[in-house]
Design an enzyme around this catalytic site. Structure first.
Site, mmCIF file in Angstrom:
data_model
loop_
_atom_site.group_PDB
_atom_site.id
_atom_site.type_symbol
_atom_site.label_atom_id
_atom_site.label_comp_id
_atom_site.label_asym_id
_atom_site.label_seq_id
_atom_site.Cartn_x
_atom_site.Cartn_y
_atom_site.Cartn_z
ATOM 1 N N GLY A 111 -53.912 -20.833 -19.884
ATOM 2 C CA GLY A 111 -55.154 -20.186 -20.133
ATOM 3 C C GLY A 111 -56.510 -20.854 -20.991
ATOM 4 O O GLY A 111 -57.475 -20.829 -20.740
ATOM 5 N N GLU A 114 -57.862 -23.019 -18.249
ATOM 6 C CA GLU A 114 -58.729 -21.963 -17.488
ATOM 7 C C GLU A 114 -60.089 -21.791 -18.173
ATOM 8 O O GLU A 114 -60.984 -21.559 -17.662
ATOM 9 C CB GLU A 114 -58.008 -20.828 -17.104
HETATM 10 N N1 CO8 Z 1 -48.421 -18.301 -26.730
HETATM 11 C C1 CO8 Z 1 -47.747 -17.973 -27.915
HETATM 12 N N2 CO8 Z 1 -47.557 -18.792 -29.009
HETATM 13 C C2 CO8 Z 1 -47.717 -20.132 -28.899
HETATM 14 C C3 CO8 Z 1 -48.364 -20.612 -27.502
HETATM 15 C C4 CO8 Z 1 -48.519 -19.551 -26.530
HETATM 16 N N3 CO8 Z 1 -49.145 -20.124 -25.545
HETATM 17 N N4 CO8 Z 1 -48.288 -22.126 -27.620
HETATM 18 C C5 CO8 Z 1 -47.777 -22.417 -28.770
HETATM 19 N N5 CO8 Z 1 -47.344 -21.270 -29.557
HETATM 20 C C6 CO8 Z 1 -46.763 -21.127 -30.837
HETATM 21 C C7 CO8 Z 1 -45.336 -21.660 -31.047
HETATM 22 O O1 CO8 Z 1 -44.444 -20.350 -30.329
HETATM 23 C C8 CO8 Z 1 -45.252 -22.038 -32.385
HETATM 24 O O2 CO8 Z 1 -45.075 -20.544 -33.177
HETATM 25 P P1 CO8 Z 1 -43.911 -20.525 -34.090
HETATM 26 O O3 CO8 Z 1 -44.316 -21.828 -35.238
HETATM 27 O O4 CO8 Z 1 -44.106 -19.288 -34.825
HETATM 28 O O5 CO8 Z 1 -42.675 -21.100 -33.436
HETATM 29 C C9 CO8 Z 1 -46.450 -22.453 -32.648
HETATM 30 O O6 CO8 Z 1 -47.439 -22.122 -31.617
HETATM 31 C C10 CO8 Z 1 -46.571 -24.068 -32.858
HETATM 32 O O7 CO8 Z 1 -45.916 -24.485 -31.348
HETATM 33 P P2 CO8 Z 1 -44.677 -25.409 -31.248
HETATM 34 O O8 CO8 Z 1 -43.811 -25.276 -32.417
HETATM 35 O O9 CO8 Z 1 -44.173 -25.241 -29.916
HETATM 36 O O10 CO8 Z 1 -45.528 -26.660 -31.201
HETATM 37 P P3 CO8 Z 1 -45.231 -28.260 -30.550
HETATM 38 O O11 CO8 Z 1 -46.088 -29.264 -30.914
HETATM 39 O O12 CO8 Z 1 -43.756 -28.551 -30.481
HETATM 40 O O13 CO8 Z 1 -45.455 -27.871 -29.144
HETATM 41 C C11 CO8 Z 1 -46.750 -27.012 -26.951
HETATM 42 C C12 CO8 Z 1 -46.685 -27.764 -28.494
HETATM 43 C C13 CO8 Z 1 -46.306 -28.176 -26.255
HETATM 44 C C14 CO8 Z 1 -48.172 -26.845 -26.672
HETATM 45 C C15 CO8 Z 1 -45.966 -25.914 -27.035
HETATM 46 O O14 CO8 Z 1 -46.226 -25.050 -28.044
HETATM 47 C C16 CO8 Z 1 -45.775 -25.081 -25.656
HETATM 48 O O15 CO8 Z 1 -45.345 -25.764 -24.778
HETATM 49 N N6 CO8 Z 1 -46.705 -23.926 -25.627
HETATM 50 C C17 CO8 Z 1 -46.675 -23.131 -24.639
HETATM 51 C C18 CO8 Z 1 -47.877 -23.828 -23.453
HETATM 52 C C19 CO8 Z 1 -47.807 -23.040 -22.262
HETATM 53 O O16 CO8 Z 1 -46.986 -23.026 -21.456
HETATM 54 N N7 CO8 Z 1 -49.013 -22.349 -21.750
HETATM 55 C C20 CO8 Z 1 -49.233 -21.583 -20.724
HETATM 56 C C21 CO8 Z 1 -49.224 -20.171 -21.067
HETATM 57 S S1 CO8 Z 1 -49.159 -19.246 -19.577
HETATM 58 C C22 CO8 Z 1 -51.092 -19.016 -19.443
HETATM 59 O O17 CO8 Z 1 -51.860 -19.527 -20.375
HETATM 60 C C23 CO8 Z 1 -51.648 -18.229 -18.284
HETATM 61 C C24 CO8 Z 1 -50.936 -17.082 -17.772
HETATM 62 C C25 CO8 Z 1 -51.535 -16.615 -17.105
HETATM 63 C C26 CO8 Z 1 -51.998 -15.071 -17.274
HETATM 64 C C27 CO8 Z 1 -51.509 -13.986 -16.558
HETATM 65 C C28 CO8 Z 1 -51.903 -12.608 -17.375
HETATM 66 C C29 CO8 Z 1 -50.977 -11.998 -17.372
#
Ligand code: CO8
Length: 257
Positions: A111, A114
Site C-alpha cells: 500500500g 500504491e
Molecule cells: N502492517 C502492520 N505492521 C507492520 C507492517 C505492516 N505492513 N510492516 C511492518 N510492521 C510492524 C512489524 O510488525 C513490527 O512491529 P512489532 O515491532 O510490533 O513486531 C514493526 O513494524 C517493525 O517491523 P519489523 O520488525 O518487521 O522490521 P524489519 O526491519 O525487520 O522489516 C519490513 C521491515 C521488511 C518492512 C517488514 O516489516 C515487512 O516485511 N513488513 C510487511 C511488508 C508488506 O508485506 N507490506 C505489504 C502489506 S499488504 C498491502 O500493503 C496491500 C494489501 C492490499 C489491501 C487489500 C485491502 C484489504
C-alpha cells in the site's frame, strides 16, 4: 486526545504531510486512511494550495504497506470496504489540483508503493526499498497497484513485481521509472526545501493547469487531449499571471506571482 497520525506542516500553501505510525513502519490502517481523507477534504477547498509533499515519519520507512495486523481477520466484505476506503483516499490525493510529491525515505511496500504511485512523482532516498509483496501474503495489491504500476512502469515490469513480490532498491526503481530521483537520505530534506522554493516561485494557476492537462489528457485520445491543452493554454492568457510572467522576462526581473 488521540495522537495525530498525519502531521501537517503548512508553509505558504506548500503542505507537507507526514504519516506518523513509526512503531508499525507507518503502515496504513483505517485510522490513518480516515485521517488522511479528512486532511485531503480540507486541502481540496484551498485556493492558496500550491503543492503537497507526502512522506513517512522516521528514517526507516515511507509506508511499509497496508496494516497486516488489521487486515488479517477481515472477511471478504470487510476487505472490500477497506480497499474501497483506501482507493477513495488515494484517488483524492492523486486528484488534488496541485503537484503531489512522494518523499520516499525507506520501505515503500504494498500500500505504500500504491500511495507513492498516486503521487505526481516520487523522490527516493538511497536506502529506499520498493515492492508489491502482496502475493507473499496470499493476496494481490488492493490499493490500485495492479492498475497504476503498469501505467507507470509498463505491464511487463509491473507483472514481474506483482507476481514475484520481489523487492527492488532505489536504483532499480529509478531505472524503471517508478521514481524520478534518488539521493542520499541526508539530502532528502534539502531537496524538499529546494522543491518548495521552486514551486513557490512559479505561477500557481499555470502549475495547476499543467497538472490538469497531463492528468486529464492521459485519459483522452491525442486529438481531444491536444484540444484540452490549447484551451488551458489560452485560459492562461486571461490571467494576471501570464502578463506578470512575460513582463518580468522582458523587464529582466523575477516575476512576482
Ligand atoms: N502492517 C502492520 N505492521 C507492520 C507492517 C505492516 N505492513 N510492516 C511492518 N510492521 C510492524 C512489524 O510488525 C513490527 O512491529 P512489532 O515491532 O510490533 O513486531 C514493526 O513494524 C517493525 O517491523 P519489523 O520488525 O518487521 O522490521 P524489519 O526491519 O525487520 O522489516 C519490513 C521491515 C521488511 C518492512 C517488514 O516489516 C515487512 O516485511 N513488513 C510487511 C511488508 C508488506 O508485506 N507490506 C505489504 C502489506 S499488504 C498491502 O500493503 C496491500 C494489501 C492490499 C489491501 C487489500 C485491502 C484489504
Amino acid at each position: 486526545m488521540s495522537e495525530k497520525l498525519i502531521e501537517i506542516d503548512d508553509r505558504d500553501g506548500i503542505v507537507r504531510l507526514t504519516i506518523t505510525r513509526p512503531k508499525a513502519l507507518n503502515a496504513l490502517n483505517s485510522a490513518v486512511l480516515a485521517e488522511l481523507e479528512a486532511v485531503l477534504t480540507d486541502l481540496e477547498k484551498r485556493d492558496d494550495l500550491r503543492a503537497v509533499l507526502i512522506t513517512g515519519s522516521g528514517e526507516k520507512s515511507f509506508v511499509a504497506g497496508a496494516d497486516i495486523t488489521e487486515m488479517r481477520e477481515k472477511t471478504p466484505e470487510e476487505a472490500r470496504a477497506f480497499a474501497s476506503q483506501a482507493l477513495r483516499t488515494i484517488k483524492r490525493l492523486e486528484t488534488l489540483p496541485v503537484p503531489v510529491v512522494a518523499l520516499v525515505n525507506g520501505f515503500c511496500l504494498g500500500g505504500g508503493c500504491e500511495l507513492a504511485l498516486a503521487c505526481d512523482w516520487a523522490v527516493a532516498s538511497d536506502n529506499a526499498v520498493f515492492g508489491q509483496p502482496e502475493v507473499l501474503l496470499g493476496v494481490i495489491p488492493g490499493f490500485g497497484g495492479t492498475q497504476r504500476l503498469p501505467r507507470r512502469v509498463g505491464p511487463a515490469m509491473a507483472l514481474d513485481l506483482v507476481t514475484t513480490g520481489r523487492k527492488i532498491d532505489a536504483q532499480e526503481a529509478l531505472r524503471i521509472g517508478l521514481v524520478n530521483r534518488v539521493m542520499p537520505q541526508a539530502e532528502l530534506e534539502a531537496y524538499a526545501d529546494e522543491l518548495t522554493k521552486q514551486l513557490s516561485g512559479n505561477g500557481p494557476l499555470a502549475v495547476r493547469g499543467a497538472k490538469l492537462a497531463v492528468h486529464d489528457g492521459m485519459e483522452q485520445d491525442l486529438d481531444s487531449a491536444l484540444a484540452l491543452e490549447t484551451a488551458l493554454f489560452a485560459f492562461c492568457f486571461a490571467s494576471d499571471e501570464q502578463s506578470e510572467g512575460m513582463s518580468a522576462f522582458v523587464e529582466k526581473r523575477k516575476p512576482n506571482f
